[in-house]
Design an enzyme around this catalytic site. Sequence first.
Site, PDB file in Angstrom:
ATOM      1  N   LYS A  50       8.718  75.694  27.262  1.00 32.21           N
ATOM      2  CA  LYS A  50       8.718  76.945  28.004  1.00 32.21           C
ATOM      3  C   LYS A  50       9.790  77.883  27.467  1.00 32.21           C
ATOM      4  CE  LYS A  50       6.391  76.143  32.273  1.00 32.21           C
ATOM      5  NZ  LYS A  50       6.393  74.721  32.639  1.00 32.21           N
ATOM      6  N   VAL A 100       9.396  63.516  30.506  1.00 31.82           N
ATOM      7  CA  VAL A 100       8.818  63.219  29.189  1.00 31.82           C
ATOM      8  C   VAL A 100       9.582  62.063  28.539  1.00 31.82           C
ATOM      9  CG1 VAL A 100       8.565  64.109  26.829  1.00 31.82           C
ATOM     10  CG2 VAL A 100       7.870  65.517  28.785  1.00 31.82           C
ATOM     11  N   LYS A 133      14.083  62.835  40.246  1.00 32.71           N
ATOM     12  CA  LYS A 133      13.657  63.102  38.874  1.00 32.71           C
ATOM     13  C   LYS A 133      14.396  62.127  37.972  1.00 32.71           C
ATOM     14  CE  LYS A 133      14.296  66.705  35.345  1.00 32.71           C
ATOM     15  NZ  LYS A 133      14.740  68.080  35.115  1.00 32.71           N
ATOM     16  N   GLU A 173       2.967  61.936  32.445  1.00 34.33           N
ATOM     17  CA  GLU A 173       4.258  61.875  33.153  1.00 34.33           C
ATOM     18  C   GLU A 173       4.078  62.260  34.627  1.00 34.33           C
ATOM     19  OE1 GLU A 173       7.005  65.058  33.121  1.00 34.33           O
ATOM     20  OE2 GLU A 173       5.916  66.203  31.611  1.00 34.33           O
ATOM     21  N   SER A 175      17.734  68.792  26.701  1.00 30.94           N
ATOM     22  CA  SER A 175      16.978  67.723  27.361  1.00 30.94           C
ATOM     23  C   SER A 175      17.040  66.416  26.576  1.00 30.94           C
ATOM     24  CB  SER A 175      15.519  68.145  27.518  1.00 30.94           C
ATOM     25  OG  SER A 175      14.785  67.089  28.096  1.00 30.94           O
ATOM     26  N   ALA A 176      17.130  65.318  27.317  1.00 30.15           N
ATOM     27  CA  ALA A 176      17.060  63.985  26.699  1.00 30.15           C
ATOM     28  C   ALA A 176      15.681  63.732  26.090  1.00 30.15           C
ATOM     29  CB  ALA A 176      17.381  62.910  27.736  1.00 30.15           C
ATOM     30  N   ASP A 177      14.724  64.606  26.394  1.00 29.41           N
ATOM     31  CA  ASP A 177      13.395  64.462  25.771  1.00 29.41           C
ATOM     32  C   ASP A 177      13.516  64.413  24.249  1.00 29.41           C
ATOM     33  OD1 ASP A 177      12.438  64.732  28.350  1.00 29.41           O
ATOM     34  OD2 ASP A 177      11.367  66.615  27.998  1.00 29.41           O
ATOM     35  N   ASP A 201      23.595  71.822  27.379  1.00 29.43           N
ATOM     36  CA  ASP A 201      22.414  71.342  28.086  1.00 29.43           C
ATOM     37  C   ASP A 201      21.216  71.270  27.142  1.00 29.43           C
ATOM     38  OD1 ASP A 201      20.442  70.610  29.823  1.00 29.43           O
ATOM     39  OD2 ASP A 201      20.783  72.230  31.257  1.00 29.43           O
TER      40      ASP A 201
HETATM   41  N1  PSU Z   1       8.768  71.629  31.076  1.00 34.78           N
HETATM   42  C1  PSU Z   1       7.691  72.080  31.750  1.00 34.78           C
HETATM   43  N2  PSU Z   1       7.286  71.440  32.880  1.00 34.78           N
HETATM   44  C2  PSU Z   1       7.951  70.334  33.341  1.00 34.78           C
HETATM   45  C3  PSU Z   1       9.058  69.853  32.579  1.00 34.78           C
HETATM   46  C4  PSU Z   1       9.428  70.520  31.477  1.00 34.78           C
HETATM   47  O1  PSU Z   1       7.087  73.056  31.330  1.00 34.78           O
HETATM   48  O2  PSU Z   1       7.564  69.789  34.382  1.00 34.78           O
HETATM   49  C5  PSU Z   1       9.730  68.577  33.016  1.00 34.78           C
HETATM   50  C6  PSU Z   1       9.298  67.433  32.092  1.00 34.78           C
HETATM   51  O3  PSU Z   1       9.207  66.242  32.860  1.00 34.78           O
HETATM   52  C7  PSU Z   1      10.465  67.316  31.118  1.00 34.78           C
HETATM   53  C8  PSU Z   1      11.620  67.650  32.030  1.00 34.78           C
HETATM   54  O4  PSU Z   1      10.582  66.048  30.544  1.00 34.78           O
HETATM   55  O5  PSU Z   1      11.134  68.705  32.858  1.00 34.78           O
HETATM   56  C9  PSU Z   1      12.837  68.083  31.267  1.00 34.78           C
HETATM   57  O6  PSU Z   1      13.899  68.205  32.152  1.00 34.78           O
HETATM   58  P1  PSU Z   1      15.397  68.287  31.592  1.00 34.78           P
HETATM   59  O7  PSU Z   1      15.477  69.628  30.928  1.00 34.78           O
HETATM   60  O8  PSU Z   1      16.249  68.188  32.828  1.00 34.78           O
HETATM   61  O9  PSU Z   1      15.545  67.134  30.645  1.00 34.78           O
HETATM   62 MN    MN Z   2      19.342  69.193  31.086  1.00 37.45          MN
END
Ligand code: PSU
Ligand code: MN
Length: 304
Positions: free
Chosen positions: A158, A105, A85, A24, A139-141, A137
Site C-alpha cells: 500500500k 504475512v 495481531k 493470512e 515490517s517483519a514481512d 519501522d
Molecule cells: N497491508 C495491507 N493489508 C493488510 C496488511 C498489510 O494492505 O491487512 C497486514 C498484513 O497482515 C501484513 C501486516 O503482514 O499488515 C503488516 O503489518 P506490520 O507493518 O505491522 O508488519
Molecule cells: Mn511495523
Amino acid sequence: MHTLRIRDDVAAAVASGHPVVALESTIIAHGLPRPHNLRVAREVEALIVEQGAVAATIGVINGVAVVGLDDDELTQLAGDPNVAKLSVRDVGFAVAQRRTGATTVASTAALAARAGIRLFATGGLGGVHREARESWDESADLNTLAATSLTVVCAGVKSILDVPATLERLESLGVPVVGYRIKSFPGFYLSDSGHPLDWSVESVEDVADVMAARRDLGLDGRALIVANPLADSEQINRELHDRVLAEGLELLHTAGITGKGVTPFLLEYFHRETRGASLAANTLIIRHNAVLAAQIAVAWSARA
Ligand code: PSU
Ligand code: MN
C-alpha cells in the site's frame, strides 16, 4: 505440547502434491471491516476451491497454530474486535500462553512453509514505512520472506508505505519480485506504482518455470513475490487516493500511533474516508490474488 494443527484435507493435499493455497488472517481481523471481512474470508476460500486447489487460512486458536481454520475459527477471528495481531515473533508466545490471534504475512508464510505449502495469496505486503529513517519501522514481512520458501501473490504494497524503499530492501534481501502481466510494481489501490520491475511474466506456466529453476538451483530458500495489479478500470480515483493518503499520514502523527498499530490505523482511515471505494478495491485484490495463486498452485503441482 500440541502446537501445530494442519487440517486433514490440507495435510493430505500436501502429502500427495495436490495444489494448496495459504491465506493470512490479519487481513481479515485487522485489514477489513466487520462484518464484510468474514464474507470475504469465506469467498476467497471458495474461489480457491473452484480453481481445484485446497484453501488453508492460517491463524492461532487457543494456543494452537492452525493451518486450515474451520468456519467456526474463521468466524471467531473475523468477529472479535480485540483479536491480537501476531507477527512472526509473537507466535511462540501466543502458543505457549494459549492465546488466540490473527497471523500477518510474516507469520502466515512461516507456518505455511512449515506445513509444506508452496503458494500464499494476500492483498498487500508489509514493507518500509515512510518515516522509517527516524522510526526504523519496517515490517517483519520482508525479513521473513527472505527466509521462507514459497511463492506469494500480492498487489504490491500500500502507498501508506515507502514503496521505492520497500523495493530496495527486497533487492538487498535477495527476494525476487516479478510483475504478472505488468512491467512495473503495482500500486495496490492503483494498478501501477510507477516503479519499474526488472522481470515480468505472462502466464502461470511462466511462474511455475521460475519456481522450478529456482528450486533446481537451490535458490528457493527465499520467497518469490508475484505482483498482480488491479486492472485500470478497477483502481480507485487517483486524486481521492492522494488526498486521503496525505490526510491519513498527517493524522497518524497527531494521534501519535506507532508500531504494529500503524498499518491497521491507516487501512481503516482509508476505508472510511474513501467511503467504500478502497474497500471495494481491496476486496477485488484479494479475490484476484486468490484465483491467481490457485492457478499457479495447480500449474506447479502438475509438474512436481
Ligand atoms: N497491508 C495491507 N493489508 C493488510 C496488511 C498489510 O494492505 O491487512 C497486514 C498484513 O497482515 C501484513 C501486516 O503482514 O499488515 C503488516 O503489518 P506490520 O507493518 O505491522 O508488519
Ligand atoms: Mn511495523
